[in-house]
Design a protein around this motif. Structure first.
Motif, short mmCIF file in Angstrom:
data_model
loop_
_atom_site.label_atom_id
_atom_site.label_comp_id
_atom_site.label_asym_id
_atom_site.label_seq_id
_atom_site.Cartn_x
_atom_site.Cartn_y
_atom_site.Cartn_z
N ILE A 154 7.67 -7.35 -14.66
CA ILE A 154 7.60 -5.95 -14.23
C ILE A 154 7.76 -5.01 -15.42
O ILE A 154 7.03 -4.03 -15.57
N LEU A 155 8.72 -5.32 -16.30
CA LEU A 155 8.99 -4.41 -17.41
C LEU A 155 7.93 -4.50 -18.51
O LEU A 155 7.66 -3.50 -19.19
N VAL A 156 7.31 -5.67 -18.70
CA VAL A 156 6.18 -5.75 -19.63
C VAL A 156 5.03 -4.89 -19.11
O VAL A 156 4.42 -4.10 -19.84
N SER A 157 4.72 -5.04 -17.81
CA SER A 157 3.65 -4.23 -17.22
C SER A 157 4.02 -2.76 -17.24
O SER A 157 3.15 -1.89 -17.42
N PHE A 158 5.30 -2.45 -17.02
CA PHE A 158 5.78 -1.08 -17.10
C PHE A 158 5.47 -0.49 -18.48
O PHE A 158 4.90 0.60 -18.61
N GLY A 159 5.85 -1.22 -19.51
CA GLY A 159 5.60 -0.75 -20.87
C GLY A 159 4.13 -0.65 -21.19
O GLY A 159 3.68 0.33 -21.82
N MET A 160 3.34 -1.63 -20.73
CA MET A 160 1.92 -1.62 -21.04
C MET A 160 1.20 -0.49 -20.31
O MET A 160 0.45 0.28 -20.91
N GLY A 161 1.43 -0.39 -18.97
CA GLY A 161 0.76 0.66 -18.21
C GLY A 161 1.12 2.04 -18.71
O GLY A 161 0.25 2.91 -18.91
N GLY A 162 2.41 2.27 -18.95
CA GLY A 162 2.84 3.57 -19.45
C GLY A 162 2.34 3.85 -20.85
O GLY A 162 1.93 4.98 -21.15
N VAL B 291 0.84 -1.20 0.00
CA VAL B 291 0.00 0.00 0.00
C VAL B 291 0.88 1.25 0.00
O VAL B 291 0.63 2.21 -0.75
N GLY B 292 1.93 1.24 0.81
CA GLY B 292 2.82 2.41 0.86
C GLY B 292 3.51 2.68 -0.46
O GLY B 292 3.54 3.82 -0.94
N VAL B 293 4.05 1.63 -1.08
CA VAL B 293 4.78 1.79 -2.33
C VAL B 293 3.84 2.21 -3.47
O VAL B 293 4.13 3.13 -4.24
N VAL B 294 2.69 1.53 -3.57
CA VAL B 294 1.75 1.85 -4.65
C VAL B 294 1.18 3.26 -4.46
O VAL B 294 1.01 4.01 -5.43
N TYR B 295 0.91 3.65 -3.21
CA TYR B 295 0.42 5.01 -2.96
C TYR B 295 1.45 6.05 -3.40
O TYR B 295 1.11 7.07 -4.01
N ALA B 296 2.72 5.79 -3.11
CA ALA B 296 3.78 6.73 -3.51
C ALA B 296 3.87 6.82 -5.03
O ALA B 296 4.03 7.91 -5.59
N ILE B 297 3.76 5.69 -5.72
CA ILE B 297 3.83 5.68 -7.18
C ILE B 297 2.66 6.47 -7.78
O ILE B 297 2.82 7.26 -8.71
N ILE B 298 1.47 6.28 -7.20
CA ILE B 298 0.29 6.97 -7.70
C ILE B 298 0.37 8.47 -7.42
O ILE B 298 -0.01 9.31 -8.25
N VAL C 150 3.15 4.34 -15.60
CA VAL C 150 2.43 5.62 -15.64
C VAL C 150 3.27 6.72 -14.99
O VAL C 150 3.39 7.83 -15.52
N ALA C 151 3.88 6.40 -13.83
CA ALA C 151 4.63 7.41 -13.09
C ALA C 151 5.89 7.85 -13.84
O ALA C 151 6.14 9.05 -14.02
N GLY D 128 4.18 -2.74 -11.91
CA GLY D 128 4.67 -2.36 -13.22
C GLY D 128 3.81 -1.32 -13.89
O GLY D 128 4.31 -0.33 -14.45
N ASN D 129 2.48 -1.50 -13.82
CA ASN D 129 1.57 -0.51 -14.41
C ASN D 129 1.75 0.85 -13.75
O ASN D 129 1.82 1.89 -14.42
#
Length: 513
Positions: A294-302, A231-238, A430-431, A425-426
């Motif tokens: 992680i990097l596939v999701s990174f590319g897809m989300g971004g 929750v902490g990490v995802v909140y920071a990313i968002i 985005v971030a 990754g998503n």
């Protein structure tokens, strides 16, 4: 055709090194079960994409502020991401069918409350409740697929399971746009009820129960630490793109989340009944699949984040037209996975080549959109198709590599790891790519709009057509640069994942000689 009353159970893990795992017996109803699982999965995925097109309606109908809208979107993601590992572990211990039924019930109840909400606070709370159900569904659906399909059919089944995600992505904006054209905003949540109810009945009737018979004690501290950490990490990313990466509202939750995840890793190494066995990370196959995932999701989300802005803010399409123009990407994935093309290729070339090839195509598609689709949809269409082919090849192979590296009795935890990778990754995509876009746009925007953080805000400062044209060009260049950065990251991920997976396969090949 009768449904078995007793389900195949997982066997305790063999402690002999490289001992072959017992494959589950082939159930005559396994493809029917997969259809039921996909229906449950579709319930979650449709809601995620439908909500995005309802933001203007929610703003007008509820008087919601920008902060309210952000929490409506993020409450679900935060709760789901935080509970994925815990939900997977609970499913392994208490029964995957039981948790699947509970997930559908919670998701349906949350949808009902969301559809009838009278204030932003009520809707945010309902979305958080839906996140609990979503976490259970994301983990148990994939875990059940691992239980009812043997190794020969599993990749094709995972491909079909993954294709449902693309179907939800493709149809969500279209369904949402159609509902909002005829009904009030609550209809986008109430549409979940018949789907959830049908899924609930089908799961009870057809899905067999399975769980870990060794009965590990629940790892309560591990569950708490993993939830707080995620929750902490995802909140920071968002929150990073909104509040600034160096602000206290980002750094404090990020530090707390990372500290909790570090404590979780240390605890899992010491506890006799770990929720996530840290020894998995000694397996190059697992590490390679994790890095690639992680990097596939990174590319897809971004890329999805950039594509929607490219189509609407650069090429001038409305939300429904944007959804229609992004469907080729999803349809390519659906067709290739439903026909089993990805599974057949994987069996011929192996996981390292399939993952590397798929990620190279994904990177090429992103680059094609950046270069050829800058000013027209024609060039973008080619890139979308190439991206779809790449995802159809890489994603099922990646999920299968992660799940195959984890013992069958821990299938729920494996599904939790897979879901966590997608969420992180998503969010990172985005971030990071959003930050690249913002910085590049800020560097190129004319002095008259200096300091504006978005294209609409910059256009408000324009003093004439020349300024508007320069501002639009600066934004388009920022999108172009971000897409190329995303392509480079995905390409690097493909190379890294292939090298790690190839290295993991060498000892197995030598032992087989």
């Amino acid at each position: 055709m009768t449904t078995p009353t007793t389900a195949p159970r997982d066997t305790p893990p063999d402690t002999t090194p490289d001992a072959p795992q017992r494959q589950p017996d082939r159930l005559p109803t396994r493809w029917l079960i997969l259809g039921v699982i996909c229906l449950a999965q579709l319930t979650v995925l449709l809601d995620n994409t439908v909500l995005n097109v309802a933001i203007p309606s929610l703003t007008q109908g509820m008087g919601a502020s920008t902060a309210d809208i952000q929490w409506m979107l993020n409450a679900y993601s935060l709760v789901q991401a935080g509970l994925l590992l815990t939900a997977g572990s609970a499913a392994d211990r208490y029964g995957r069918k039981k948790l699947l039924v509970l997930g559908l019930a919670l998701f349906g109840a949350g949808s009902l409350v969301a559809g009838l909400s009278q204030s932003p606070g009520q809707l945010i709370a309902a979305r958080a409740g839906m996140g609990v159900g979503g976490a259970l569904l994301m983990t148990t659906t994939l875990a059940v697929v691992m239980q009812v399909f043997d190794e020969k059919e599993r990749v094709k089944a995972i491909g079909v399971w993954g294709a449902v995600g693309s179907l939800g992505f493709a149809t969500g904006p279209l369904i949402g746009g159609s509902l909002l054209n005829h009904f009030w905003w609550g209809s986008i949540f109430l549409i979940n009820l018949p789907v959830a109810l049908l899924g609930l009945i089908a799961v009870v009737a057809f899905v067999p129960e399975s769980k870990n018979p060794s009965g590990d004690r629940p790892d309560l501290l591990g569950a708490l630490l993993s939830t707080v950490g995620m929750v902490g990490v995802v909140y920071a990313i968002i929150s990073g793109p909104v509040h600034g990466w160096t602000s206290g509202r980002v750094l404090v939750p990020a530090a707390a989340g990372l500290a909790a995840l570090a404590a979780f890793a240390l605890w899992e190494r010491r506890v006799p009944y770990p929720m996530l066995d840290m020894h998995f990370f000694r397996d190059s196959r697992f590490v390679g699949a994790v890095a690639g995932g992680i990097l596939v999701s990174f590319g897809m989300g971004g890329s999805f984040f950039l594509l929607t802005q490219h189509l609407q803010l650069v090429l001038g399409y409305d939300p429904l037209q944007t959804g229609l123009r992004m469907t080729p990407l999803a349809l390519v994935i659906v067709v290739l996975n439903l026909t089993g093309a990805g599974a057949r290729l994987l069996s011929k070339v192996g996981a390292p080549s399939a993952i590397a090839g798929g990620m190279v195509l994904l990177a090429a598609g992103l680059a094609a959109i950046a270069v050829l689709g800058a000013d027209s949809y024609g060039g973008m269409l080619l890139g979308l198709v190439v991206m779809g082919v790449g995802i159809a090849l890489a994603a099922p192979a990646m999920a299968n590599a992660i799940m195959s590296a984890i013992p069958p009795e821990k299938a729920g935890v494996g599904a939790g790891v897979n879901g966590t990778l997608q969420e992180c990754g998503n969010g990172l995509g985005v971030a990071v790519l959003g930050a690249v876009l913002t910085s590049r746009f800020a560097a190129l925007v004319p002095a008259v709009a200096a300091g504006a953080g978005s294209l609409p805000a910059a256009l408000e400062h324009a003093r004439g057509d020349a300024d508007r044209s320069a501002i639009a060009d600066a934004f388009a260049t920022g999108v172009h640069t971000s897409q190329l950065v995303g392509a480079a990251a995905v390409l690097a991920g493909g190379v890294l994942a292939a090298l790690l997976l190839r290295r993991a396969e060498r000892p197995r090949a030598d032992a087989a000689r």
